[in-house]
Design an enzyme around this catalytic site. Structure first.
Site, PDB file in Angstrom:
ATOM      1  N   GLN A  37      38.675  38.276  30.349  1.00 13.78           N
ATOM      2  CA  GLN A  37      37.339  37.164  30.301  1.00 13.78           C
ATOM      3  C   GLN A  37      37.526  36.648  29.036  1.00 13.78           C
ATOM      4  O   GLN A  37      37.167  35.135  28.917  1.00 13.78           O
ATOM      5  CB  GLN A  37      36.129  38.121  30.249  1.00 13.78           C
ATOM      6  CG  GLN A  37      34.959  37.165  30.205  1.00 13.78           C
ATOM      7  CD  GLN A  37      35.009  36.473  31.521  1.00 13.78           C
ATOM      8  OE1 GLN A  37      35.074  36.885  33.050  1.00 13.78           O
ATOM      9  NE2 GLN A  37      34.543  35.012  31.479  1.00 13.78           N
ATOM     10  N   CYS A  72      29.762  35.318  31.888  1.00 14.75           N
ATOM     11  CA  CYS A  72      31.071  35.726  32.523  1.00 14.75           C
ATOM     12  C   CYS A  72      30.815  36.143  33.952  1.00 14.75           C
ATOM     13  O   CYS A  72      31.903  36.088  34.708  1.00 14.75           O
ATOM     14  CB  CYS A  72      31.415  37.306  31.889  1.00 14.75           C
ATOM     15  SG  CYS A  72      30.452  38.619  32.252  1.00 14.75           S
ATOM     16  N   ASP A 113      25.471  38.167  28.846  1.00 20.04           N
ATOM     17  CA  ASP A 113      26.051  39.090  29.878  1.00 20.04           C
ATOM     18  C   ASP A 113      24.936  40.102  30.378  1.00 20.04           C
ATOM     19  O   ASP A 113      23.960  40.024  29.848  1.00 20.04           O
ATOM     20  CB  ASP A 113      27.315  39.879  29.463  1.00 20.04           C
ATOM     21  CG  ASP A 113      27.937  40.595  30.448  1.00 20.04           C
ATOM     22  OD1 ASP A 113      27.735  40.330  31.736  1.00 20.04           O
ATOM     23  OD2 ASP A 113      28.710  41.466  30.138  1.00 20.04           O
ATOM     24  N   ARG A 147      39.414  31.974  34.583  1.00 27.39           N
ATOM     25  CA  ARG A 147      39.850  33.075  34.954  1.00 27.39           C
ATOM     26  C   ARG A 147      41.232  33.022  35.398  1.00 27.39           C
ATOM     27  O   ARG A 147      42.318  33.865  34.908  1.00 27.39           O
ATOM     28  CB  ARG A 147      39.117  33.900  35.660  1.00 27.39           C
ATOM     29  CG  ARG A 147      37.824  34.431  34.847  1.00 27.39           C
ATOM     30  CD  ARG A 147      38.051  35.250  33.760  1.00 27.39           C
ATOM     31  NE  ARG A 147      38.671  36.354  33.870  1.00 27.39           N
ATOM     32  CZ  ARG A 147      38.356  37.626  34.261  1.00 27.39           C
ATOM     33  NH1 ARG A 147      37.123  37.821  34.511  1.00 27.39           N
ATOM     34  NH2 ARG A 147      39.237  38.537  34.392  1.00 27.39           N
ATOM     35  N   ARG A 188      41.404  48.078  35.488  1.00 25.46           N
ATOM     36  CA  ARG A 188      39.936  48.160  35.213  1.00 25.46           C
ATOM     37  C   ARG A 188      39.255  49.597  35.247  1.00 25.46           C
ATOM     38  O   ARG A 188      39.711  50.149  36.411  1.00 25.46           O
ATOM     39  CB  ARG A 188      39.322  47.169  36.264  1.00 25.46           C
ATOM     40  CG  ARG A 188      37.871  47.373  36.205  1.00 25.46           C
ATOM     41  CD  ARG A 188      36.967  46.405  36.805  1.00 25.46           C
ATOM     42  NE  ARG A 188      37.196  45.060  36.260  1.00 25.46           N
ATOM     43  CZ  ARG A 188      36.287  43.808  36.419  1.00 25.46           C
ATOM     44  NH1 ARG A 188      35.373  44.139  37.341  1.00 25.46           N
ATOM     45  NH2 ARG A 188      36.473  43.020  35.649  1.00 25.46           N
ATOM     46  N   HIS A 197      37.038  43.319  27.466  1.00 24.93           N
ATOM     47  CA  HIS A 197      37.237  42.602  28.483  1.00 24.93           C
ATOM     48  C   HIS A 197      37.994  41.248  27.900  1.00 24.93           C
ATOM     49  O   HIS A 197      37.526  40.172  28.165  1.00 24.93           O
ATOM     50  CB  HIS A 197      36.023  42.161  29.208  1.00 24.93           C
ATOM     51  CG  HIS A 197      36.279  41.673  30.644  1.00 24.93           C
ATOM     52  ND1 HIS A 197      37.242  41.661  31.286  1.00 24.93           N
ATOM     53  CD2 HIS A 197      35.234  40.994  31.357  1.00 24.93           C
ATOM     54  CE1 HIS A 197      37.382  41.130  32.448  1.00 24.93           C
ATOM     55  NE2 HIS A 197      35.900  40.864  32.510  1.00 24.93           N
TER      56      HIS A 197
HETATM   57  N1   CP Z   1      33.819  38.177  35.023  1.00 24.30           N
HETATM   58  C1   CP Z   1      34.407  39.389  35.665  1.00 24.30           C
HETATM   59  O1   CP Z   1      35.152  40.162  35.162  1.00 24.30           O
HETATM   60  O2   CP Z   1      33.969  39.493  37.113  1.00 24.30           O
HETATM   61  P1   CP Z   1      34.374  40.614  38.098  1.00 24.30           P
HETATM   62  O3   CP Z   1      33.700  41.682  37.499  1.00 24.30           O
HETATM   63  O4   CP Z   1      33.975  39.874  39.446  1.00 24.30           O
HETATM   64  O5   CP Z   1      35.904  40.812  37.924  1.00 24.30           O
HETATM   65  N1  NVA Z   2      29.516  43.867  31.034  1.00 23.97           N
HETATM   66  C1  NVA Z   2      29.874  43.711  32.606  1.00 23.97           C
HETATM   67  C2  NVA Z   2      30.775  42.718  32.768  1.00 23.97           C
HETATM   68  C3  NVA Z   2      31.121  42.646  34.189  1.00 23.97           C
HETATM   69  C4  NVA Z   2      32.248  41.408  34.182  1.00 23.97           C
HETATM   70  C5  NVA Z   2      30.201  44.964  32.985  1.00 23.97           C
HETATM   71  O1  NVA Z   2      30.962  45.719  32.225  1.00 23.97           O
HETATM   72  O2  NVA Z   2      29.763  45.406  34.155  1.00 23.97           O
END
Ligand code: CP
Ligand code: NVA
Length: 314
Positions: free
Chosen positions: A125, A253, A213, A281, A95, A122
């Protein structure tokens, strides 16, 4: 070597296969004796836990790594970190703040890389989202998905995935916060001509699913005040859900900010499927890992021989 940096790294048939594997209740332990490195430059609840448990379900061993601990591009280059992790792990999940980091890891070619969220995409997701939509709606071809809000990483992967599943898509957001033209081209290449509008009611009209989101993603915190102002009027509330098909589902998400991108009456109401998404997930992570194992057969000699003594004994 096959990686998953963006959802359309999978061909439509491969994407469908991952969704099939996602539904496999009794998988073989295809990661027995394997490590999977999971490195995070940003916080996570769902992604870390779902990936760890998916690795365990397949007989493997997940290792969580805070990127600050390895010192990406400070203590050591991204490339050397990837090459090092590949000495111990079958796959690398990451990540990252900047999408180019997962691209650089993949370019090393030492281990398959999975994007666990970048500023651009993502994909993990999106797999869970499409699995959830299929559970709720059955065959997805021709069903309508409305995305209301920031055309961000989640939205990008979701809409490309929906296009691959032959859904109709409408996206609503304020000027300046929509998809760039390269993303629109990519959605079209995946098989869908999306409706792009500034009007949330137009996007939601007749939709089978409404998705939103956060307005400020991780890494954009300095823009929060400006974004709060820009997205005024884009909250998914009961009135907006009433524009959708009766019985339409709401997806997010998570994490969510109630009262900003979604009203509590919606996310905590009967149309919400956010907890099914969160649960999916883990199933999607398992399905993707199973597919990656099949797509990337283990090399015969995975690592150099251990050092020997002068007379050749170990
Ligand atoms: N939806 C998602 O990716 O959640 P986290 O940021 O908690 O991993
Ligand atoms: N768009 C959000 C998604 C989190 C899972 C972010 O990048 O923070």
């Amino acid at each position: 070597m096959r990686h998953l940096l963006e959802i359309d790294d999978l061909a439509p048939g491969e994407f469908a296969r991952v969704l099939e594997l996602t539904a496999d209740p009794d998988p073989e332990p295809v990661l027995a004796s394997c490590g999977v490195a999971l490195m995070f430059e940003k916080p996570s609840a769902r992604t870390r836990n779902s990936m760890e448990m998916a690795v365990v379900a397949l007989g493997g061993h997940p290792v969580y790594i805070q990127a600050a601990e390895v010192g990406l591009d400070e203590r050591e280059s991204v490339e050397d970190v990837a090459a090092t992790l590949a000495c111990y792990h079958r796959f690398i999940g990451a990540r990252v703040l900047d999408h180019s980091t997962v691209e650089r890891m993949a370019a090393v070619g030492a281990a398959p890389v999975v994007n666990l969220l970048s500023d651009r995409a993502h994909p993990m997701q999106a797999l869970a989202d499409l699995a959830t939509l299929a559970q709720e709606l059955g065959p997805l071809e021709g069903r309508k998905l409305a995305y209301v809000g920031d055309a961000n990483n989640t939205a990008r992967s979701l809409v490309i995935a929906a296009a691959m599943a032959r859904m109709e898509v409408a996206v609503a957001g304020p000027p300046g916060y929509g998809f760039d033209s390269a993303t629109v081209d990519r959605i079209r290449a995946a098989g869908c001509d999306p409706v792009l509008t500034a009007d949330p009611a137009e996007a939601a009209a007749g939709a089978d699913a409404v998705y939103t989101d956060v307005w400020t993603s991780m890494g954009q915190e300095t823009e929060a005040a400006r974004r709060l102002e820009a997205f005024e009027g884009y909250t998914v509330d009961g009135a907006l859900m009433a524009e959708a098909r009766p019985g339409a589902v709401f997806l997010h998400c998570l994490p969510a900010r109630r009262g900003e991108e979604v009203a509590a009456e919606v996310i905590d109401g009967p149309q919400s499927r956010v907890w099914a998404q969160a649960a999916n997930r883990m199933h999607a992570a398992r399905g993707l890992l199973m597919w990656l194992v099949a797509a990337n057969p283990a090399p015969a000699a995975a690592s150099p021989a251990a050092p020997t003594t002068e007379d050749g004994r170990r």
